[in-house]
Design a protein around this motif. Sequence first.
Motif, mmCIF file in Angstrom:
data_model
loop_
_atom_site.group_PDB
_atom_site.id
_atom_site.type_symbol
_atom_site.label_atom_id
_atom_site.label_comp_id
_atom_site.label_asym_id
_atom_site.label_seq_id
_atom_site.Cartn_x
_atom_site.Cartn_y
_atom_site.Cartn_z
ATOM 1 N N MET A 89 40.419 9.408 -4.133
ATOM 2 C CA MET A 89 39.163 8.861 -3.612
ATOM 3 C C MET A 89 38.889 7.469 -4.197
ATOM 4 O O MET A 89 38.461 6.556 -3.489
ATOM 5 N N TRP A 90 39.141 7.298 -5.498
ATOM 6 C CA TRP A 90 38.922 5.985 -6.117
ATOM 7 C C TRP A 90 39.921 4.971 -5.575
ATOM 8 O O TRP A 90 39.577 3.813 -5.358
ATOM 9 N N HIS B 26 41.204 4.810 -2.635
ATOM 10 C CA HIS B 26 40.947 4.401 -1.251
ATOM 11 C C HIS B 26 39.509 3.944 -1.006
ATOM 12 O O HIS B 26 39.279 3.106 -0.142
ATOM 13 N N GLU B 27 38.526 4.475 -1.738
ATOM 14 C CA GLU B 27 37.134 4.178 -1.390
ATOM 15 C C GLU B 27 36.295 3.727 -2.579
ATOM 16 O O GLU B 27 35.642 2.687 -2.509
ATOM 17 N N ARG B 28 36.323 4.501 -3.634
ATOM 18 C CA ARG B 28 35.311 4.294 -4.676
ATOM 19 C C ARG B 28 35.505 3.022 -5.482
ATOM 20 O O ARG B 28 34.567 2.537 -6.101
ATOM 21 N N TYR C 147 33.260 0.736 -3.717
ATOM 22 C CA TYR C 147 31.863 1.126 -3.967
ATOM 23 C C TYR C 147 31.431 0.663 -5.362
ATOM 24 O O TYR C 147 30.292 0.224 -5.559
ATOM 25 N N GLU D 49 37.462 -8.498 3.871
ATOM 26 C CA GLU D 49 37.921 -7.169 3.447
ATOM 27 C C GLU D 49 38.981 -7.287 2.355
ATOM 28 O O GLU D 49 38.976 -6.522 1.389
ATOM 29 N N LYS E 150 38.579 -6.012 -1.496
ATOM 30 C CA LYS E 150 39.596 -5.159 -2.117
ATOM 31 C C LYS E 150 40.155 -5.818 -3.371
ATOM 32 O O LYS E 150 40.417 -5.146 -4.378
ATOM 33 N N SER F 80 37.761 -5.259 -6.155
ATOM 34 C CA SER F 80 37.788 -3.872 -6.629
ATOM 35 C C SER F 80 39.011 -3.620 -7.511
ATOM 36 O O SER F 80 38.926 -2.936 -8.534
#
Length: 1321
Positions: free
Chosen positions: A965-966, A968-970, A973, A1046, A1050, A1053
């Motif tokens: 999850m981290w 790909h997404e978190r 976030y 995007e 990324k 992140s």
Amino acid sequence: MPITTPEDEGSATNTNFTSSFTVVASSHGTSLEAETRAFEDSIESLNHQLEKENRIREGAEKFLKLPLPDALRSQVESELDMAMNEIESLTKKIELESFHGKRRKVGRTSAPTTNKRKFAGQSPTVGIRVSVDSDDRHDREREDFRTALHHAITCIKSLSSLSRPITSPPASTSPSSSNGIIGINGQDADRTRIEIMNRLVGILQRNLRVRYELHLSELVQAIIPSLSDRCSMHCRAAAYRLLRHALVDSASVERLQQQPLEWYIVKSLARDNKHAIEKEQVIKLIRAIVEIGSERSERRGITGTGMIPLSEPVMRAFIAVAEHTEDPFRPICVQTLAEMVLIDIDLVARTGGIRFLLHALGEGPIEMGPILAATFLHIIDSPRTRAYLHLGTDLEIALSAVTDAYGKGPDHADRMRGCARVIQLMLRTWSGLMYFCMDDQLAIKSIVDTLRIPSLETREIVLDMFFDLLNIKAPEWYKTFIDGRRLTMYRKARGPPNPLNELGGTLERTQETLKLTDQYIALLVLVFTNAGLLDALTSMLEECTTGSNLSRKATLLMAEVMQMANKVLPLSMAARIQAVPRVFNLASEYNNGEHRIVGTSALLAIDSFNRNRARLQPSSMKNSRPRANSAEDAVRRGQRQVEQVKVKMGMQMDDKTFQSSLLEAQVTLTKDHTKWNFEMLHDLIEGPLLNPKRLEEAIKASRFMRRLMSFFHPFSHRFSDMPRKQPNIRWIRLGCSLLTTLLAIPDGIRFLASEDDFLKQIVKSFAQLDPFNGTPESDPIFSKTRIAETLTYGYLEMLGVLSKHPEGIELMEKAKIFTAFYHLSELRGREDLITGIITNLDYSINGHPRVVLSKALTSSDMHIRLFATNHLGDLIRGSVKPNSWTLRLLLTQLYDPAPEVCEMAIHFLEEACEAMETLQLVVEMQPNMDHLGEIGHPLLLKFMSTPMGFRYLHEVGYIDREMEMWFHERNVYYVVQVEIFLAKVFSSDPAEDEEDILAFDGVVPPHFYGEMSKTELGCQILHEKGHFIEFAQFIKQHGLESDDPEVIMKMKSILWAVGNVGATEGGLPFLEEEEIVPSILDIAEHSPVPSVRGTCFFVLGLISSTSQGAEILDDYHWEATLSPLGIPTGLCIPVDLEKFISIPLWNPVNMKVDDDSRLLPPTVQTEVEVITAVENLSNTVIANAASRSLARMKSRPEYKSVFSSPAVFFRALHIISTQRYRLPVRRYIFDLFNIELDNDVVNALADSAISLRAPPSFKQPEAQKSRVVSMFGVGRTRGSSESDEEDDEDDMNVGDEKEFVVEKKPVITLRPVSRIIGFDS
């Protein structure tokens, strides 16, 4: 008859199309008569409407039998159609209401017990009825849609029929300034149009599906006649409102764009404030077009790369409204333009919007400054969009109110404060800071240099700006320092002791060093000191040898900057700032007395400030124990010795003295407690009565103890009736001391257990509240009022004293006090009593008190559970060592059904788990937190930081699941959360979201990959998954990306993930293995996106938080800040600052004129003169003369055909649509022409656009590029300057007899044919 005014969102439909009345079933407890009455009223209302529609039908049928014109016959037929539809619809509604009315009666008689409470699992008794109702509702909705669509189509037909020509007298007033005065027939048509359009809006609001089914082109063709100048402003407003409600998606906006609406909108925007209703609706329509129809770029989120479906004429008309200071719609227009520039910067720039927004930022309304500043900061962050700005001239206008303040006087102070807030906002973002640091920090230096102007009275505003910018919080004693008074009167404020564990101090120190805000402020300090801030402050000190409030404030800022530099900057940089060479030069200049006084005074003041700061300011480390050599230590030690001596002497008191003391206390002589000697009583209880012999004597030999205890009995109504005032609180303390003394000696325990009724009466008092104990008392001892207003609440404190001792707990058990507590915990409405019990009980001994607390934690009342959880958290926070029983109870609260309780429990658990010992205990209990969702993640991340916790989470599958999850997404976030926090904490008004800011508290939030790399097993799994290798490859491949948002997001992140891994000793080898540090440094110094550079800055700070990381960065000339013990603090600054903070220069975008928009020049002389004068209106220097010329021309008969010509009108519209004209000038140009805008005129304008368009090969003759045109006269010249804007506006409306010569450089691409008049050869 008055004309209806359309409301924005909810104007009621006309009575010809009345919405259905639905009788809703009343709630439980409503009387049958009320329901029946409501049902009958509804039926009566529907019948009344049906009767009215029948009359309309009959009248229309009779009217159609007469010979009528085609247009009128069509209108009557349309009304008849609508009436028939209404009759059909109302008939069905009446039938439906009657059916539901009968069903309700049946349901009520067959199910009379619906109010009774159902048991769990009992099926609903009205299940069949519900399904029938839902079927009916579904059928009704389908029927409503069909009916609504039919009604909508009928309305459109009615509007179309009204557009057919009906004889009406011509309008006699000027189009743009008229109030829509029309003939009688016109008024009737207007009213009918408004009713139909409002009805249609109501249909579209209630049935969204209808919007998709309508043909927009047909609707627009029906609406266009309502936009003509012959219609009233209310009619035009209703038309714009209907257009707005008909838009559903970008396709509908495209179809709208194909319709001939452009010139209607342009003219509506040019109208005066009397037409506010119309302008409001047209502005709302434009906002709807921007919101719905804007085409964003394929790569979502790129600033300014979308397409707004608005033409250049509409944009220029809209900008003219925004520019006009007196227009009431100016603020919303400015905000809309700010939104537009973020979507389609090219369109806004091409139509002059950016130039206006920059002007508004510098000189517009103060309240708009922050919004516009944020807009331009967003533009600067992208290389593509910042090319529309000119370095050194555009955005620097935001600083003008401060940098140009000299000579403006004190009235300029408010604008300066607004400008200071904008500067503060801009310099607290990466975009703003790096933009203003360009060109050798010229903009920053211009701000700093305002402090050097001696006569500038408003310099204090600039000083305050620096205090706010550097986040310097001013304590109370700063005012004394600035006023020049001594600080020795101040003493450090004493706070209540906070007995936390010793690890708290270490934790606080660690958190303080890792604040993101400190890292950014370190950079600001370095930027301002490099720009000469300390030199400018020294210049302020030199102005006056005696010192002033302003110079002392400057000294204070200098001292704070030096103190801050010492804290947040590396030693080499801090030392350079600490040197303050100019101040030392002044102090050592023995030849110049004044300079020496200034220098020594400044050094003395800075030294005094530092000494007093250390003395007065509270220590940053919490829980530090009092210093052994402090001045207060001797006082504390002395007080303890005196108390010990008094107790010792009291216990050794002889018989005679003891007896006299008992008599002196007056307890045995009178029952009136006001005559008792309270001090003697207190000394007896704290001293002699601690001796078993003396206590036995007081109990048995004299009536002293019985008399004293009877005073505290609840039913004696002596102690329990005393008012709750501060002087009486001492009696509660006396009662607690008395019970402590009795519990210390066996005779006292025996006395409480068997000889005294104190505990028995307490139990009886609690029993008065128990509903199961028969009839309740009218005024119980523990009533809500008595607890709030009398000393009754003191009994809870006394019971708390008993619970501190095993003997006391035993007494309470025998007296069944705990049984009473258990009964009270289920009592509703007595939170005050239950919370008082929870607060006062002592839980150090295992037994009933802990059971009482656990019962409160699982109470049925959520407020009690919240309070009990909060109290449990306080117990955990206050305990020196972690207790398993408190942690177990707190873990139980994680399963509470109320999310508020869960969140509070998690908050306390997170706080407790900062201590490693507590964390180990919690992990050993292996709580299951899968049900908590997002709020449980921070706690689970803490678990990951320990080997045992990581192993446990890995076994239950949490690690693998979260890692994906981290990945790909978190990660993304996490970036969003950090950037939102920084934006809020650095905003000019952070108080609005204070709770969110406190939740983050400036510390770098825990990151999954960072916590993972703290354990050996975590590093092993990270290596096996290969995520870090992918991160490194992405950074190397896309490090300098500047276009795709995007990819940029990324990139940020991944940088945060890499930084958090590098912040741990176990994770640093990953960075070394992939050689990622040089890549991050390259991005920090060369990325064209300022926010990406800023992310790298924070990430490098994280990497520098370990000794090895600091050494690696030192090799690349990035210096880490170290504590006095040589430990890295997590702050890192580049040695070559210029390389980091400067953005590469760019070539500004040149706006090209569209050749397709050129027109063929006019050939008729009268047209040439009119068009030339219209062009001259855009030049403020000769606008007055041009307006007088136009007024003169309009009064002459030979020009009458020109001012009535659609072709010339189109030329004028084309000019104002391609150049900048102020709003009054645009209005004046519209009023010049005797042309009313309607469908025919718009079609003529469209034909002119085609016929007058110049071919691409057309070239303008050289002779027409420069000419002087003089109107109506030979040898006449303009006598005076005409540049005043107010005169311009006046002259737009009033002609002057004075004639003139116009001399002007061409302002459009193609000039009309003209000849030279009025000069002798």
